[in-house]
Design a protein around this motif. Structure first.
Motif, mmCIF file in Angstrom:
data_model
loop_
_atom_site.group_PDB
_atom_site.id
_atom_site.type_symbol
_atom_site.label_atom_id
_atom_site.label_comp_id
_atom_site.label_asym_id
_atom_site.label_seq_id
_atom_site.Cartn_x
_atom_site.Cartn_y
_atom_site.Cartn_z
ATOM 1 N N LYS A 156 7.727 -40.183 -71.281
ATOM 2 C CA LYS A 156 6.868 -39.026 -71.020
ATOM 3 C C LYS A 156 6.479 -38.925 -69.554
ATOM 4 O O LYS A 156 6.180 -37.856 -69.065
ATOM 5 N N SER A 157 6.489 -40.052 -68.863
ATOM 6 C CA SER A 157 6.027 -40.044 -67.474
ATOM 7 C C SER A 157 7.109 -39.620 -66.485
ATOM 8 O O SER A 157 6.827 -39.414 -65.312
ATOM 9 N N ILE A 158 8.357 -39.496 -66.935
ATOM 10 C CA ILE A 158 9.422 -39.050 -66.039
ATOM 11 C C ILE A 158 9.289 -37.542 -65.881
ATOM 12 O O ILE A 158 9.512 -36.791 -66.828
ATOM 13 N N GLN A 159 8.892 -37.124 -64.698
ATOM 14 C CA GLN A 159 8.680 -35.699 -64.476
ATOM 15 C C GLN A 159 10.017 -34.966 -64.502
ATOM 16 O O GLN A 159 11.028 -35.480 -64.057
ATOM 17 N N HIS A 160 9.991 -33.785 -65.030
ATOM 18 C CA HIS A 160 11.159 -32.899 -65.077
ATOM 19 C C HIS A 160 12.294 -33.463 -65.924
ATOM 20 O O HIS A 160 13.441 -33.089 -65.728
ATOM 21 N N LEU A 161 11.997 -34.379 -66.834
ATOM 22 C CA LEU A 161 13.038 -34.917 -67.702
ATOM 23 C C LEU A 161 13.503 -33.823 -68.660
ATOM 24 O O LEU A 161 12.695 -33.209 -69.350
ATOM 25 N N LYS A 162 14.811 -33.564 -68.656
ATOM 26 C CA LYS A 162 15.377 -32.568 -69.570
ATOM 27 C C LYS A 162 16.090 -33.245 -70.732
ATOM 28 O O LYS A 162 16.043 -32.792 -71.860
ATOM 29 N N LEU A 163 16.788 -34.343 -70.411
ATOM 30 C CA LEU A 163 17.580 -35.017 -71.432
ATOM 31 C C LEU A 163 17.589 -36.512 -71.157
ATOM 32 O O LEU A 163 17.801 -36.940 -70.028
ATOM 33 N N PHE A 164 17.347 -37.293 -72.221
ATOM 34 C CA PHE A 164 17.467 -38.743 -72.148
ATOM 35 C C PHE A 164 18.526 -39.148 -73.158
ATOM 36 O O PHE A 164 18.407 -38.856 -74.342
ATOM 37 N N LEU A 165 19.584 -39.787 -72.681
ATOM 38 C CA LEU A 165 20.662 -40.266 -73.547
ATOM 39 C C LEU A 165 20.685 -41.782 -73.498
ATOM 40 O O LEU A 165 20.777 -42.355 -72.423
ATOM 41 N N SER A 166 20.591 -42.408 -74.644
ATOM 42 C CA SER A 166 20.653 -43.863 -74.699
ATOM 43 C C SER A 166 21.967 -44.287 -75.348
ATOM 44 O O SER A 166 22.260 -43.909 -76.472
ATOM 45 N N PHE A 167 22.743 -45.052 -74.603
ATOM 46 C CA PHE A 167 23.959 -45.666 -75.145
ATOM 47 C C PHE A 167 23.718 -47.171 -75.173
ATOM 48 O O PHE A 167 24.324 -47.938 -74.447
ATOM 49 N N HIS A 168 22.760 -47.573 -75.992
ATOM 50 C CA HIS A 168 22.347 -48.978 -76.025
ATOM 51 C C HIS A 168 21.981 -49.300 -77.473
ATOM 52 O O HIS A 168 21.015 -48.763 -78.007
ATOM 53 N N LYS B 24 12.384 -34.941 -79.721
ATOM 54 C CA LYS B 24 11.658 -34.206 -78.683
ATOM 55 C C LYS B 24 10.611 -35.127 -78.055
ATOM 56 O O LYS B 24 9.831 -35.753 -78.757
ATOM 57 N N ILE B 25 10.609 -35.206 -76.725
ATOM 58 C CA ILE B 25 9.612 -35.952 -75.980
ATOM 59 C C ILE B 25 9.064 -34.973 -74.950
ATOM 60 O O ILE B 25 9.758 -34.626 -73.998
ATOM 61 N N ASN B 26 7.839 -34.503 -75.191
ATOM 62 C CA ASN B 26 7.305 -33.379 -74.418
ATOM 63 C C ASN B 26 8.310 -32.238 -74.513
ATOM 64 O O ASN B 26 8.653 -31.820 -75.597
ATOM 65 N N LYS B 27 8.825 -31.769 -73.383
ATOM 66 C CA LYS B 27 9.804 -30.674 -73.411
ATOM 67 C C LYS B 27 11.238 -31.194 -73.329
ATOM 68 O O LYS B 27 12.187 -30.419 -73.326
ATOM 69 N N ALA B 28 11.385 -32.497 -73.255
ATOM 70 C CA ALA B 28 12.707 -33.095 -73.096
ATOM 71 C C ALA B 28 13.354 -33.398 -74.445
ATOM 72 O O ALA B 28 12.676 -33.562 -75.454
ATOM 73 N N ASN B 29 14.666 -33.476 -74.424
ATOM 74 C CA ASN B 29 15.435 -33.914 -75.588
ATOM 75 C C ASN B 29 15.863 -35.355 -75.362
ATOM 76 O O ASN B 29 16.165 -35.746 -74.234
#
Length: 101
Positions: free
Chosen positions: A43-55, A68-73
């Motif tokens: 949530k603290s990453i400003q302007h985050l649009k997409l977070f992809l985890s390959f882990h 959904k995390i705030n406005k990010a996917n």
């Protein structure tokens, strides 16, 4: 901003898969950031649009979904080596990515 989480050691095949996935959704190398540790607060990453985890460590379900995390996917998927071995997982991820872009 697009942030991609990967395992410490990714080989050339995995890098190629990542590049192809990103290119397919319209992103080139400088348009996304690759990280090796899960951010403490997404949530603290400003302007985050997409977070992809390959882990695999952070994967909670074998069925991928868009969170959904705030406005990010956010999408948590198997590691890139696993995706290279299993086309059904790659297709499941691809279908979610198409919904986002």
């Amino acid at each position: 901003e697009v942030v991609v989480l990967v395992n410490e050691e990714i080989g050339s095949q995995e890098q190629e898969t990542l590049a192809k996935l990103m290119k397919a959704i319209g992103l080139e190398g400088e348009q996304y950031e690759v990280v090796y540790d899960h951010p403490d607060q997404l949530k603290s990453i400003q302007h985050l649009k997409l977070f992809l985890s390959f882990h695999n460590q952070y994967l909670k379900s074998t069925q991928y979904s868009i969170l959904k995390i705030n406005k990010a996917n956010a999408i948590y998927a198997h590691d890139l080596a696993e995706l290279n071995r299993d086309n059904s997982k790659k297709l499941m991820l691809w279908n979610l990515l198409k919904q986002i872009v």
